[in-house]
Design an enzyme around this catalytic site. Sequence first.
Site, PDB file in Angstrom:
ATOM      1  N   ARG A  47     -26.857 -26.818 -37.119  1.00 14.12           N
ATOM      2  CA  ARG A  47     -26.796 -25.855 -36.003  1.00 14.12           C
ATOM      3  C   ARG A  47     -26.202 -26.525 -34.756  1.00 14.12           C
ATOM      4  O   ARG A  47     -25.583 -25.872 -33.922  1.00 14.12           O
ATOM      5  CB  ARG A  47     -28.196 -25.276 -35.720  1.00 14.12           C
ATOM      6  N   TYR A 100     -14.333  -2.982 -27.693  1.00 11.92           N
ATOM      7  CA  TYR A 100     -14.984  -2.773 -28.997  1.00 11.92           C
ATOM      8  C   TYR A 100     -16.424  -2.290 -28.765  1.00 11.92           C
ATOM      9  O   TYR A 100     -17.177  -2.909 -28.011  1.00 11.92           O
ATOM     10  CB  TYR A 100     -14.953  -4.080 -29.793  1.00 11.92           C
ATOM     11  N   ASP A 172     -10.935 -11.337 -24.802  1.00 10.26           N
ATOM     12  CA  ASP A 172     -11.095 -11.146 -26.239  1.00 10.26           C
ATOM     13  C   ASP A 172      -9.678 -11.059 -26.810  1.00 10.26           C
ATOM     14  O   ASP A 172      -8.960 -10.078 -26.587  1.00 10.26           O
ATOM     15  CB  ASP A 172     -11.884  -9.863 -26.508  1.00 10.26           C
ATOM     16  N   LYS A 197     -11.033 -11.263 -38.219  1.00  8.85           N
ATOM     17  CA  LYS A 197      -9.813 -10.468 -38.219  1.00  8.85           C
ATOM     18  C   LYS A 197      -8.579 -11.335 -38.542  1.00  8.85           C
ATOM     19  O   LYS A 197      -8.577 -11.998 -39.547  1.00  8.85           O
ATOM     20  CB  LYS A 197      -9.693  -9.765 -36.865  1.00  8.85           C
TER      21      LYS A 197
HETATM   22  N1  LCS Z   1     -13.933  -7.988 -30.616  1.00 10.70           N
HETATM   23  C1  LCS Z   1     -13.075  -7.110 -31.177  1.00 10.70           C
HETATM   24  C2  LCS Z   1     -11.812  -6.756 -30.454  1.00 10.70           C
HETATM   25  C3  LCS Z   1     -13.373  -6.542 -32.401  1.00 10.70           C
HETATM   26  O1  LCS Z   1     -12.501  -5.679 -32.932  1.00 10.70           O
HETATM   27  C4  LCS Z   1     -14.592  -6.886 -33.052  1.00 10.70           C
HETATM   28  C5  LCS Z   1     -14.974  -6.278 -34.350  1.00 10.70           C
HETATM   29  C6  LCS Z   1     -15.454  -7.804 -32.442  1.00 10.70           C
HETATM   30  C7  LCS Z   1     -15.092  -8.338 -31.223  1.00 10.70           C
HETATM   31  C8  LCS Z   1     -16.755  -8.225 -33.079  1.00 10.70           C
HETATM   32  O2  LCS Z   1     -16.525  -9.108 -34.128  1.00 10.70           O
HETATM   33  P1  LCS Z   1     -17.428  -9.267 -35.448  1.00 10.70           P
HETATM   34  O3  LCS Z   1     -18.822  -9.549 -35.008  1.00 10.70           O
HETATM   35  O4  LCS Z   1     -17.345  -7.991 -36.206  1.00 10.70           O
HETATM   36  O5  LCS Z   1     -16.802 -10.438 -36.133  1.00 10.70           O
HETATM   37  N2  LCS Z   1     -14.227  -5.141 -34.669  1.00 10.70           N
HETATM   38  C9  LCS Z   1     -14.383  -4.338 -35.677  1.00 10.70           C
HETATM   39  C10 LCS Z   1     -13.602  -3.180 -35.856  1.00 10.70           C
HETATM   40  O6  LCS Z   1     -12.755  -2.749 -35.091  1.00 10.70           O
HETATM   41  N3  LCS Z   1     -13.937  -2.620 -36.986  1.00 10.70           N
HETATM   42  O7  LCS Z   1     -15.012  -3.269 -37.565  1.00 10.70           O
HETATM   43  C11 LCS Z   1     -15.340  -4.427 -36.783  1.00 10.70           C
END
Ligand code: LCS
Length: 383
Positions: A47, A100, A172, A197
């Site tokens: 961790r 998001y 972001d 992503k």
């Molecule tokens: N920031 C952006 C721009 C995102 O699109 C997402 C997830 C996150 C942060 C959060 O990331 P995660 O915890 O899921 O790794 N976006 C998603 C979307 O547009 N569809 O499903 C997840």
Amino acid sequence: MVHAGHYHDNFGSATVPIYQTSTFAFENARQGANRFAGKEKGYIYTRIGNPTLQALEENMAVLEDGFGAITTGSGMGAVSVIYMGLLQAGAHMISTSSVYGPSRGIMEKHFSRFGVEYSYVDTSDTGQIKKAIKPNTRLLYLETPANPTIKLSDIEACAKLAHEHDILVVVDNTFSSPFLQNPLKLGADVVFHSVTKFVNGHADVVGGIIITATEALYQPLRHVMVNLGFNMDPHQAYLVLRGIKTLSLRVEKAQENAMTIAHWLEQHPKIKWVRYPGLKSHPQYELARKQMRGPGAMISFELKGGFDAGEQMINSVHIATLAVSLGGVETLIQHPASMTHASLSSEARLEADITDGLVRLSVGIEDVEDLINDLSQALDKVK
Ligand code: LCS
């Protein structure tokens, strides 16, 4: 990408090994005490740090041109670490209204309980940011391009304005990946990614990473990640490192496909409008050319038939997959108002320009003709 922050292995392994261990043996009590006291370098407990995680952190710190990077178990873990590390009771944050959904949801539902204040504005308009600044504003949080409106915020102009008021800027960078945009080079203080992503790119990992411009920002964020337990697992890091090796190839191909599809959609009689930073019709086409090295692979569009038409279309695709998430090698299609942004109130969604008929497409690396034929037959089914 392939060699950034290159990991050196004592056995000459060509890939970074997965150090799938929770803990690391000390040679003796003194060594353990010295490691805890920070007098001796070395690993203690996963961790706190682990060679596989460190390899990914060093790689991404180079790609984003930062001081250092902090891996997290998810993109939302990265958002939480940033809010927790950079805000306190009585502090105020200004953020992108169409951010998001959960990034906004956790602020409104949870961080507000600890006395954090917030304003959500259209950060593509610096005038709106200026108006929202208060004496207690500590953080300007930008998502650019924003999910799912594909609106851009001018990072350089926002950083200049924020810094005049001693406000930190976080970006972001999930939609662009470090291959297309480097916010720290444009004046941001902290950048982060949902590596779920484009960075990983194969739809098989959930993860996050934060990169800071300075050590002064790195240390408190690392402390929050370690002690609140937002860490990534070494196996996740291994897969992300493997994904990064083909980041440039994947993004280039997906972007080429996206450009062709965006032009095709724009002339389709059933489409009302298309938002893609590579189209001249995008209101910030020039800004995209200035701050991004390419328009990326995310497209939003609205059907003339509104919600019902959108639903018919996404129910009729065969090659594109009806799923949330984005940035993988396969094309995904989804409906933000009922899926990724359902956690926002309908007023907040409309204020953020997330209309009920908006459809989001994450373009993959398939044969572009196959994708266009698929979208075409799905649009034919729309009444
Ligand atoms: N920031 C952006 C721009 C995102 O699109 C997402 C997830 C996150 C942060 C959060 O990331 P995660 O915890 O899921 O790794 N976006 C998603 C979307 O547009 N569809 O499903 C997840």
